[in-house]
Enzyme design. Structure first.
Site, short mmCIF file in Angstrom:
data_model
loop_
_atom_site.label_atom_id
_atom_site.label_comp_id
_atom_site.label_asym_id
_atom_site.label_seq_id
_atom_site.Cartn_x
_atom_site.Cartn_y
_atom_site.Cartn_z
N LEU A 1 -7.28 -0.68 2.81
CA LEU A 1 -7.40 0.71 3.28
C LEU A 1 -7.27 1.66 2.09
O LEU A 1 -6.58 1.34 1.13
CB LEU A 1 -6.30 0.99 4.30
CG LEU A 1 -6.39 0.12 5.56
CD1 LEU A 1 -5.22 0.42 6.46
CD2 LEU A 1 -7.72 0.36 6.27
N THR B 1 -4.27 -3.20 -4.38
CA THR B 1 -5.42 -2.70 -5.13
C THR B 1 -4.96 -1.50 -5.94
O THR B 1 -3.92 -0.89 -5.64
CB THR B 1 -6.55 -2.20 -4.20
OG1 THR B 1 -6.03 -1.16 -3.37
CG2 THR B 1 -7.11 -3.33 -3.36
N ASN C 1 0.84 -1.19 0.00
CA ASN C 1 0.00 0.00 0.00
C ASN C 1 0.88 1.25 0.00
O ASN C 1 2.09 1.17 0.18
CB ASN C 1 -0.92 0.00 1.24
CG ASN C 1 -2.21 0.78 0.98
OD1 ASN C 1 -2.29 1.58 0.05
ND2 ASN C 1 -3.23 0.53 1.79
N PHE C 2 0.23 2.39 -0.23
CA PHE C 2 0.88 3.70 -0.15
C PHE C 2 2.04 3.89 -1.12
O PHE C 2 2.98 4.61 -0.83
CB PHE C 2 1.33 3.98 1.29
CG PHE C 2 0.23 3.82 2.31
CD1 PHE C 2 0.35 2.91 3.34
CD2 PHE C 2 -0.96 4.55 2.20
CE1 PHE C 2 -0.68 2.74 4.27
CE2 PHE C 2 -1.98 4.39 3.12
CZ PHE C 2 -1.85 3.48 4.15
N LEU C 3 1.92 3.26 -2.29
CA LEU C 3 2.92 3.51 -3.34
C LEU C 3 2.77 4.95 -3.80
O LEU C 3 1.66 5.35 -4.21
CB LEU C 3 2.70 2.55 -4.51
CG LEU C 3 3.38 2.91 -5.84
CD1 LEU C 3 4.89 2.98 -5.67
CD2 LEU C 3 3.00 1.89 -6.90
C1 LIG Z 1 -11.25 6.31 -2.99
C2 LIG Z 1 -12.75 6.20 -2.94
C3 LIG Z 1 -13.69 7.15 -3.34
C4 LIG Z 1 -13.44 8.52 -3.88
O1 LIG Z 1 -12.56 8.68 -4.71
C5 LIG Z 1 -14.27 9.61 -3.33
N1 LIG Z 1 -15.09 9.50 -2.25
C6 LIG Z 1 -15.64 10.74 -2.06
C7 LIG Z 1 -15.17 11.60 -3.04
N2 LIG Z 1 -14.32 10.86 -3.83
C8 LIG Z 1 -13.62 11.40 -5.01
O2 LIG Z 1 -14.95 6.72 -3.18
C9 LIG Z 1 -14.84 5.45 -2.68
C10 LIG Z 1 -15.86 4.56 -2.34
C11 LIG Z 1 -15.51 3.30 -1.84
C12 LIG Z 1 -14.15 2.95 -1.64
C13 LIG Z 1 -13.15 3.86 -1.98
O3 LIG Z 1 -11.82 3.58 -1.81
C14 LIG Z 1 -11.49 2.33 -1.20
C15 LIG Z 1 -10.18 2.47 -0.51
C16 LIG Z 1 -9.14 3.05 -1.45
N3 LIG Z 1 -7.90 2.34 -1.23
C17 LIG Z 1 -6.70 2.92 -1.69
C18 LIG Z 1 -6.76 3.49 -3.05
C19 LIG Z 1 -6.24 4.72 -3.23
C20 LIG Z 1 -6.30 5.28 -4.46
C21 LIG Z 1 -6.88 4.62 -5.51
N4 LIG Z 1 -7.38 3.40 -5.33
C22 LIG Z 1 -7.32 2.83 -4.11
C23 LIG Z 1 -13.50 5.11 -2.51
#
Ligand SMILES: Cc1c(C(=O)c2nccn2C)oc2cccc(OCCCNCc3cccnc3)c12
Length: 404
Positions: free
Chosen positions: A404, A150, A114-116
């Site tokens: 996360l 993920t 995570n956190f790449l």
């Molecule tokens: C990210 C994320 C967002 C949004 O982008 C968002 N919500 C409100 C406004 N925005 C723009 O909405 C979700 C709904 C379920 C699970 C999610 O994420 C699950 C956990 C993410 N894990 C890490 C990750 C980080 C970046 C990209 N993918 C995964 C998200």
């Protein structure tokens, strides 16, 4: 299904870190050192994932990193950084934590990556593949050969894909910041009425999870998880860390800095029948003069005994029993999230979420979360997606893991 590479041993793995451009050097971030933790915090707050329109950026807090990077079995050498040799500035990071996974009937000792993150100014210098190879080398050195990660973007062969969904809690703020829009022929008052929630949770016997509950809730959770094809198995110690929040959270008293929120339902006979949790991960709002931050609750793990008596979770009676229970539980999660000033409650189409997403007014988002297993081939696992934007209780997901 099974491992892709031939089984290797740690002594077949090189001892030296991978070569880097001369201006950069590898470092191991010591997250117990507040200054080094600050470097990670600053790097990600300025350079980590944004939404497609670059209106929001993840705002991981120091408390969040202490929770997510220091789970049982954590190793500092798996907190890999790249610094500028001349200045010591942290310009890239990637992390791994040890996890026990189950993919259908196969138990896999692996890590979660995570956190790449690569500094915006260093994109396109092929740093990401080197970071991935280096953390793979450091994990292999500890005789671990598999990883779960993920990504919002599509990479080769996802194991599963889930859709983002959102339940507005503070509709007017989401509208102010452009996250949600006013449907035509609808007034703001009607939208506020649509998303209005009771002042307090309504489920009888609902209360915060306490240390004394851990054995019983852990057993309920592991039993509930048996239905899924992709799960993370938790030891008692891991369960304590992830759901009580570790010493970090139990010491800090400032409620606005809480990261993990865990609740149980205790029956009149004193039995724990349900459990749910959600974590706080705000967004920085990048271009709004009035609002700086979006408070977001993310549904984490939950469990219920509502359908455990049935052998088939798709039995209409089992589905109805679980649906009724989850609607009550997750609606209370939304109420609690709203009461701690969150503006939106996020969930995926994973777990048994298709049973409540519609009724609790979770709208489908425009993002997808792809799940990948490194060095392990599996047949695809349903992520609860349907071809249109609806949710289908009969096609609910087989993904139990929440990243996360
Ligand atoms: C990210 C994320 C967002 C949004 O982008 C968002 N919500 C409100 C406004 N925005 C723009 O909405 C979700 C709904 C379920 C699970 C999610 O994420 C699950 C956990 C993410 N894990 C890490 C990750 C980080 C970046 C990209 N993918 C995964 C998200």
């Amino acid at each position: 299904e099974g491992p892709i590479d031939k089984v290797k041993t740690p002594d077949e793995i090189r001892d030296e870190p991978l070569p880097l451009l001369n201006e950069f050097e590898w470092c191991t971030v010591n997250v117990t050192n507040q200054d080094e933790l600050e470097d990670v915090f600053v790097l990600l707050n300025e350079n980590y994932v944004e939404d497609r329109d670059a209106s929001f950026r993840f705002k991981y807090t120091r408390e969040f990193f202490n929770w997510s990077l220091r789970s049982p079995g954590w190793k500092s050498e798996w907190h890999v950084g790249v610094r500028v040799r001349a200045t010591g500035k942290l310009v890239a990071f990637i992390s791994a934590i040890p996890v026990d996974l189950r993919v259908r009937n196969n138990a896999i000792r692996g890590v979660e990556i995570n956190f790449l993150c690569v500094h915006k100014q260093l994109r396109g210098k092929r740093l990401t593949p080197v970071l991935i190879k280096e953390i793979t080398r450091r994990v292999n050195k500890h005789d671990i050969w598999y990883a779960l990660y993920t990504s919002g973007t599509v990479l080769p062969s996802p194991v599963s894909v889930c859709r983002y969904t959102h339940r507005p809690l503070n509709w007017s703020k989401l509208h102010d910041v452009g996250f949600t829009h006013l449907p035509s022929k609808t007034t703001k008052a009607q939208m506020l009425a649509t998303y209005a929630l009771p002042k307090e949770p309504v489920t009888k016997g609902l209360r915060p999870l306490q240390e004394k509950d851990l054995d019983e809730v852990h057993a309920l959770f592991e039993k509930y998880q048996e239905r899924f094809d992709l799960v993370q198995s938790f030891t008692r110690e891991e369960f304590n860390h992830w759901f009580i929040g570790g010493e970090e959270q139990s010491q800090n008293t400032d409620p606005s800095k809480k990261v993990i929120y865990s609740y149980v339902v205790e029956s009149p006979e004193g039995k724990i029948t349900d459990f749910f949790s959600f974590y706080s991960l705000p967004f920085t709002i990048l271009n709004n003069s009035v609002h700086q931050e979006l408070g977001i609750g993310y549904l984490f793990y939950y469990a219920s005994d509502a359908d455990l008596a049935y052998s088939d979770r798709y039995d209409p009676a089992a589905t109805a029993a679980l649906k009724e229970r989850l609607n009550s539980l997750i609606n209370d999660a939304c109420i609690i999230a709203r009461n701690v000033k969150m503006d939106v409650f996020n969930a995926l189409t994973s777990q048994d979420n298709a049973l409540f997403l519609d009724d609790l007014k979770f709208g489908p988002g425009d993002g997808f979360l792809n799940f990948y297993l490194f060095n392990y081939k599996t047949f695809p696992i349903s992520g609860g997606l349907t071809d249109d934007k609806s949710y289908d209780a009969q096609k609910r997901s087989n993904v139990g893991v929440v990243m996360l």
